[in-house]
Design a protein around this motif. Structure first.
Motif, PDB file in Angstrom:
ATOM      1  N   ALA A  80       4.163  -2.439 -13.007  1.00  0.00           N
ATOM      2  CA  ALA A  80       4.296  -2.831 -14.412  1.00  0.00           C
ATOM      3  C   ALA A  80       3.210  -2.235 -15.301  1.00  0.00           C
ATOM      4  CB  ALA A  80       4.274  -4.359 -14.532  1.00  0.00           C
ATOM      5  N   PHE A  81       2.074  -1.858 -14.727  1.00  0.00           N
ATOM      6  CA  PHE A  81       0.982  -1.287 -15.508  1.00  0.00           C
ATOM      7  C   PHE A  81       1.048   0.233 -15.384  1.00  0.00           C
ATOM      8  CE2 PHE A  81      -3.463  -0.223 -16.429  1.00  0.00           C
ATOM      9  CZ  PHE A  81      -3.656  -0.970 -17.584  1.00  0.00           C
ATOM     10  N   PRO A  82       1.189   0.970 -16.488  1.00  0.00           N
ATOM     11  CA  PRO A  82       1.353   2.431 -16.422  1.00  0.00           C
ATOM     12  C   PRO A  82       0.231   3.126 -15.647  1.00  0.00           C
ATOM     13  CG  PRO A  82       1.760   1.637 -18.641  1.00  0.00           C
ATOM     14  CD  PRO A  82       1.212   0.470 -17.860  1.00  0.00           C
ATOM     15  N   GLY A  83       0.629   4.044 -14.764  1.00  0.00           N
ATOM     16  CA  GLY A  83      -0.322   4.850 -14.017  1.00  0.00           C
ATOM     17  C   GLY A  83      -0.891   4.214 -12.768  1.00  0.00           C
ATOM     18  N   VAL A  84      -0.502   2.965 -12.464  1.00  0.00           N
ATOM     19  CA  VAL A  84      -1.053   2.250 -11.311  1.00  0.00           C
ATOM     20  C   VAL A  84       0.082   1.631 -10.504  1.00  0.00           C
ATOM     21  CG1 VAL A  84      -2.535   0.333 -10.562  1.00  0.00           C
ATOM     22  CG2 VAL A  84      -3.170   1.684 -12.564  1.00  0.00           C
ATOM     23  N   LEU A  85      -0.034   1.693  -9.196  1.00  0.00           N
ATOM     24  CA  LEU A  85       0.860   0.962  -8.296  1.00  0.00           C
ATOM     25  C   LEU A  85       0.016   0.059  -7.410  1.00  0.00           C
ATOM     26  CD1 LEU A  85       3.161   3.857  -7.019  1.00  0.00           C
ATOM     27  CD2 LEU A  85       3.764   2.088  -8.696  1.00  0.00           C
ATOM     28  N   TYR A  86       0.404  -1.189  -7.283  1.00  0.00           N
ATOM     29  CA  TYR A  86      -0.182  -2.118  -6.315  1.00  0.00           C
ATOM     30  C   TYR A  86       0.770  -2.180  -5.128  1.00  0.00           C
ATOM     31  CZ  TYR A  86      -4.087  -4.794  -8.339  1.00  0.00           C
ATOM     32  OH  TYR A  86      -5.298  -5.212  -8.794  1.00  0.00           O
ATOM     33  N   LEU A  87       0.264  -2.079  -3.910  1.00  0.00           N
ATOM     34  CA  LEU A  87       1.073  -2.172  -2.707  1.00  0.00           C
ATOM     35  C   LEU A  87       0.624  -3.385  -1.901  1.00  0.00           C
ATOM     36  CD1 LEU A  87       0.479   1.060  -3.338  1.00  0.00           C
ATOM     37  CD2 LEU A  87       2.075   1.271  -1.471  1.00  0.00           C
ATOM     38  N   ILE A  88       1.535  -4.299  -1.675  1.00  0.00           N
ATOM     39  CA  ILE A  88       1.267  -5.505  -0.893  1.00  0.00           C
ATOM     40  C   ILE A  88       1.590  -5.231   0.573  1.00  0.00           C
ATOM     41  CG2 ILE A  88       1.951  -7.916  -0.520  1.00  0.00           C
ATOM     42  CD1 ILE A  88       0.402  -7.493  -3.138  1.00  0.00           C
ATOM     43  N   THR A  89       0.738  -5.686   1.471  1.00  0.00           N
ATOM     44  CA  THR A  89       0.984  -5.552   2.912  1.00  0.00           C
ATOM     45  C   THR A  89       1.011  -6.936   3.555  1.00  0.00           C
ATOM     46  OG1 THR A  89      -1.362  -5.378   3.485  1.00  0.00           O
ATOM     47  CG2 THR A  89      -0.204  -3.317   2.965  1.00  0.00           C
ATOM     48  N   GLY A  90       1.523  -7.008   4.763  1.00  0.00           N
ATOM     49  CA  GLY A  90       1.521  -8.258   5.503  1.00  0.00           C
ATOM     50  C   GLY A  90       0.137  -8.602   6.020  1.00  0.00           C
ATOM     51  N   LEU A  91      -0.619  -7.595   6.389  1.00  0.00           N
ATOM     52  CA  LEU A  91      -1.970  -7.772   6.906  1.00  0.00           C
ATOM     53  C   LEU A  91      -2.929  -8.113   5.771  1.00  0.00           C
ATOM     54  CD1 LEU A  91      -3.252  -7.355   9.755  1.00  0.00           C
ATOM     55  CD2 LEU A  91      -3.934  -5.086   8.961  1.00  0.00           C
TER      56      LEU A  91
END
Length: 153
Positions: free
Chosen positions: A27-38
């Motif tokens: 949702a924030f331009p230029g950034v991706l957050y990646l969620i992991t299980g760990l």
């Protein structure tokens, strides 16, 4: 993990604002957050830069997509910024698909030390595409369900 360029990550909640998926915050331009299980430790991750949309691979348990526009020199950055790996992405709009496997098992493990076996793994795929809303293509784990519901959708 993050994917970021010249723009610093914003807070987690803002990265998922107005999204349907809770694993790939775009949702924030230029950034991706990646969620992991760990929670802590390194996960298995492969990044692919594609010319066209790849077919969805049914072996993955979780599959989500979102739009992304790179901003400057783009890199994959570990949580806390201890490590980073450059990505050859230009300022062109693209689609990104985040695939995950064994998130529930990794969540149970919580922390993986360097000498312990890998639990969860991920595939991040980019290809040129016009902007389009994010979407959940496949969801099977309790962890993914939790994060999808946490976006408020």
């Amino acid at each position: 993990m993050y994917v970021q360029g010249d723009v610093a990550p914003t807070d987690l909640q803002a990265s998922f604002a107005e999204q349907h998926n809770g694993l790939l915050g775009a949702a924030f331009p230029g950034v991706l957050y990646l969620i992991t299980g760990l929670h802590s430790g390194y996960v298995g991750l492969t990044v692919e830069l594609r010319e066209h949309a790849p077919p969805v691979d049914d072996t993955w348990e979780e599959v989500v997509e979102a739009a992304y526009r790179p901003a400057g020199e783009v890199a994959l950055v570990s949580w806390g910024g201890d490590s980073c790996w450059p990505l050859d992405l230009t300022g062109t709009d693209c689609r990104v698909r985040y695939n995950a496997l064994r998130m529930d098992e990794a969540n149970e493990v919580d922390t993986r030390l360097d000498d312990e076996p890998q639990v969860d793994r991920y595939l991040l795929q980019f290809w040129p595409a016009p902007p389009a809303p994010d979407r959940v293509l496949k969801q099977t784990s309790d962890v993914a369900a939790y994060w999808h519901n946490a976006t408020g959708k």
